[in-house]
Design an enzyme around this catalytic site. Structure first.
Site, PDB file in Angstrom:
ATOM      1  N   GLY A 247      -3.486 -10.390   7.562  1.00 41.92           N
ATOM      2  CA  GLY A 247      -3.545 -11.757   8.067  1.00 41.92           C
ATOM      3  C   GLY A 247      -2.187 -12.715   8.503  1.00 41.92           C
ATOM      4  O   GLY A 247      -2.611 -13.766   9.164  1.00 41.92           O
TER       5      GLY A 247
ATOM      6  N   TRP B 168       0.033 -11.884  11.217  1.00 39.97           N
ATOM      7  CA  TRP B 168      -0.287 -11.820  12.399  1.00 39.97           C
ATOM      8  C   TRP B 168      -1.402 -12.787  13.116  1.00 39.97           C
ATOM      9  O   TRP B 168      -0.975 -13.302  13.874  1.00 39.97           O
ATOM     10  CB  TRP B 168      -0.453 -10.420  13.088  1.00 39.97           C
ATOM     11  CG  TRP B 168       0.686  -9.252  12.891  1.00 39.97           C
ATOM     12  CD1 TRP B 168       1.765  -9.224  12.361  1.00 39.97           C
ATOM     13  CD2 TRP B 168       1.011  -8.337  14.125  1.00 39.97           C
ATOM     14  NE1 TRP B 168       2.279  -8.324  12.295  1.00 39.97           N
ATOM     15  CE2 TRP B 168       1.866  -8.276  13.340  1.00 39.97           C
ATOM     16  CE3 TRP B 168       0.366  -7.710  14.834  1.00 39.97           C
ATOM     17  CZ2 TRP B 168       2.433  -6.339  13.978  1.00 39.97           C
ATOM     18  CZ3 TRP B 168       1.100  -6.374  15.578  1.00 39.97           C
ATOM     19  CH2 TRP B 168       2.020  -5.819  15.411  1.00 39.97           C
TER      20      TRP B 168
ATOM     21  N   ASP C 272     -10.832  -6.052  11.087  1.00 35.69           N
ATOM     22  CA  ASP C 272      -9.816  -4.948   9.933  1.00 35.69           C
ATOM     23  C   ASP C 272     -10.885  -4.664   8.834  1.00 35.69           C
ATOM     24  O   ASP C 272     -11.941  -5.294   8.867  1.00 35.69           O
ATOM     25  CB  ASP C 272      -8.688  -4.955   9.149  1.00 35.69           C
ATOM     26  CG  ASP C 272      -8.154  -4.813   7.865  1.00 35.69           C
ATOM     27  OD1 ASP C 272      -7.223  -4.661   8.341  1.00 35.69           O
ATOM     28  OD2 ASP C 272      -8.459  -4.542   7.191  1.00 35.69           O
TER      29      ASP C 272
ATOM     30  N   ASP D  45     -15.264  -0.968  11.056  1.00 37.76           N
ATOM     31  CA  ASP D  45     -13.976  -0.341  11.017  1.00 37.76           C
ATOM     32  C   ASP D  45     -13.726  -0.511  12.632  1.00 37.76           C
ATOM     33  O   ASP D  45     -14.909  -0.121  13.207  1.00 37.76           O
ATOM     34  CB  ASP D  45     -14.782   0.948  10.580  1.00 37.76           C
ATOM     35  CG  ASP D  45     -14.099   2.029  11.176  1.00 37.76           C
ATOM     36  OD1 ASP D  45     -13.345   2.279  11.796  1.00 37.76           O
ATOM     37  OD2 ASP D  45     -14.514   3.581   9.913  1.00 37.76           O
TER      38      ASP D  45
ATOM     39  N   ASP E 108      -1.863  -3.331  14.706  1.00 35.93           N
ATOM     40  CA  ASP E 108      -0.736  -2.971  13.558  1.00 35.93           C
ATOM     41  C   ASP E 108      -1.570  -1.858  12.577  1.00 35.93           C
ATOM     42  O   ASP E 108      -0.674  -2.244  11.203  1.00 35.93           O
ATOM     43  CB  ASP E 108      -0.232  -5.189  12.465  1.00 35.93           C
ATOM     44  CG  ASP E 108       1.064  -4.271  11.471  1.00 35.93           C
ATOM     45  OD1 ASP E 108       1.915  -3.910  11.830  1.00 35.93           O
ATOM     46  OD2 ASP E 108       0.994  -5.083  11.003  1.00 35.93           O
TER      47      ASP E 108
ATOM     48  N   LYS F 101       1.185  -0.111  17.234  1.00 36.03           N
ATOM     49  CA  LYS F 101       2.519  -0.184  16.020  1.00 36.03           C
ATOM     50  C   LYS F 101       1.971   1.889  15.837  1.00 36.03           C
ATOM     51  O   LYS F 101       0.831   2.139  15.698  1.00 36.03           O
ATOM     52  CB  LYS F 101       2.344  -0.355  14.275  1.00 36.03           C
ATOM     53  CG  LYS F 101       2.777   0.440  12.845  1.00 36.03           C
ATOM     54  CD  LYS F 101       2.844   0.020  11.537  1.00 36.03           C
ATOM     55  CE  LYS F 101       1.917  -0.312  11.382  1.00 36.03           C
ATOM     56  NZ  LYS F 101       2.323  -1.008   9.961  1.00 36.03           N
TER      57      LYS F 101
HETATM   58  C1  LIG Z   1      -0.157  -2.487   7.786  1.00 31.92           C
HETATM   59  S1  LIG Z   1      -1.478  -3.557   7.435  1.00 31.92           S
HETATM   60  C2  LIG Z   1      -2.029  -5.095   8.734  1.00 31.92           C
HETATM   61  C3  LIG Z   1      -1.082  -6.009   8.701  1.00 31.92           C
HETATM   62  C4  LIG Z   1      -1.460  -6.680   9.444  1.00 31.92           C
HETATM   63  N1  LIG Z   1      -1.126  -6.941  10.854  1.00 31.92           N
HETATM   64  C5  LIG Z   1      -0.736  -8.628   8.352  1.00 31.92           C
HETATM   65  O1  LIG Z   1      -0.241  -8.915   9.768  1.00 31.92           O
HETATM   66  O2  LIG Z   1      -1.635  -9.028   7.868  1.00 31.92           O
HETATM   67  C6  LIG Z   1      -3.278  -2.164   8.478  1.00 31.92           C
HETATM   68  C7  LIG Z   1      -4.182  -2.660   8.345  1.00 31.92           C
HETATM   69  O3  LIG Z   1      -4.658  -1.595   9.603  1.00 31.92           O
HETATM   70  C8  LIG Z   1      -6.006  -1.971   8.670  1.00 31.92           C
HETATM   71  N2  LIG Z   1      -7.063   0.122   9.481  1.00 31.92           N
HETATM   72  C9  LIG Z   1      -6.350   1.135   9.755  1.00 31.92           C
HETATM   73  N3  LIG Z   1      -7.492   1.479   9.714  1.00 31.92           N
HETATM   74  C10 LIG Z   1      -8.719   0.471  10.197  1.00 31.92           C
HETATM   75  C11 LIG Z   1      -9.714   1.048  10.918  1.00 31.92           C
HETATM   76  N4  LIG Z   1      -9.902   2.237  11.194  1.00 31.92           N
HETATM   77  N5  LIG Z   1      -9.822  -0.101  11.326  1.00 31.92           N
HETATM   78  C12 LIG Z   1     -10.102  -1.465  10.929  1.00 31.92           C
HETATM   79  N6  LIG Z   1      -9.024  -1.836   9.881  1.00 31.92           N
HETATM   80  C13 LIG Z   1      -8.063  -0.257   9.743  1.00 31.92           C
HETATM   81  C14 LIG Z   1      -6.362  -1.856   7.397  1.00 31.92           C
HETATM   82  O4  LIG Z   1      -7.151  -1.382   7.053  1.00 31.92           O
HETATM   83  C15 LIG Z   1      -4.524  -2.559   6.593  1.00 31.92           C
HETATM   84  O5  LIG Z   1      -5.416  -3.912   6.329  1.00 31.92           O
END
Ligand SMILES: C[S@@+](CC[C@H](N)C(=O)[O-])C[C@H]1O[C@@H](n2cnc3c(N)ncnc32)[C@H](O)[C@@H]1O
Length: 197
Positions: A49, A51, A69, A87, A108, A148
């Protein structure tokens, strides 16, 4: 997610951010004037969280922020933020939250990594293809998309994909992103007319 206890980790604790990632967005925002008061923003892959914390303070109470997420977001957030645990590949397109277009879409998102660089880069590209598809449907004309990506072969293709939708495309590697990390950010600015639904 690997925890790196560097300068940004400690700064995040001090500033009340749930993750150090906030500073990557802050740096890109300061350089490219991405976020403004009153905007409607979509944050893909928003957990845990940071961002959401940064963006909600930038858009203020008159803005609106939707985070999505696979994981739940456990922190408390201001009223302009809504979080959906889902998802992105399985979103209900008729949901009320798609009602009007977004000014900015952030992603991200990171795939589950295997350690095999080409596989991880392909998975990241898949997520970004879907973010682009969502931008095609739900980003306003003139809007911005920040994603990203993982450096590797598909990154060239991703840049070409962005150039078809945006007038300006920028590659960003913020200082707070570790130099040894394969992550890199791609920013599309000014979504073009032809892409508007
Ligand atoms: C690096 S973290 C994000 C960090 C976030 N921007 C923050 O500042 O706290 C990447 C996130 O992408 C999510 N993610 C990956 N594949 C996903 C999908 N298919 N649908 C939703 N979220 C996804 C993961 O669950 C993970 O929490």
């Amino acid at each position: 997610m690997k925890k790196v206890q560097d300068h940004y980790f400690h700064k995040a604790r001090k500033d009340g951010y749930v993750a150090r990632s906030a500073y990557k967005l802050e740096e890109i925002d300061q350089r490219h004037q991405l976020l403004k008061r009153g905007q409607k923003v979509l944050d893909l892959g928003c957990a845990p969280g940071s961002w959401l914390q940064y963006t909600s303070s930038r858009i203020g109470e008159s803005g609106r922020l939707l985070g999505i997420d696979l994981q739940a977001v456990a922190i408390s957030l201001p009223p302009q933020v809504e979080v959906l645990q889902a998802d992105i590949y399985e979103l209900d397109r008729s949901g009320a939250w798609w009602e009007s277009p977004f000014d900015v879409i952030l992603s991200d998102m990171a795939p589950k990594t295997t350690g095999i660089r080409s596989v991880d880069a392909d998975r990241s590209y898949g997520l970004n293809q879907h973010a682009l598809w969502l931008a095609e449907q739900h980003l306003s004309k003139g809007g911005c998309l920040l994603v990203k990506a993982f450096q590797g072969a598909p990154f060239q293709q991703l840049q070409q994909d962005f150039r078809q939708m945006f007038t300006e495309v920028k590659i960003c590697k913020p200082k707070s992103s570790r130099s040894e990390s394969v992550e890199i950010f791609l920013l599309g600015k000014k979504k073009q007319e032809s892409q508007v639904e």
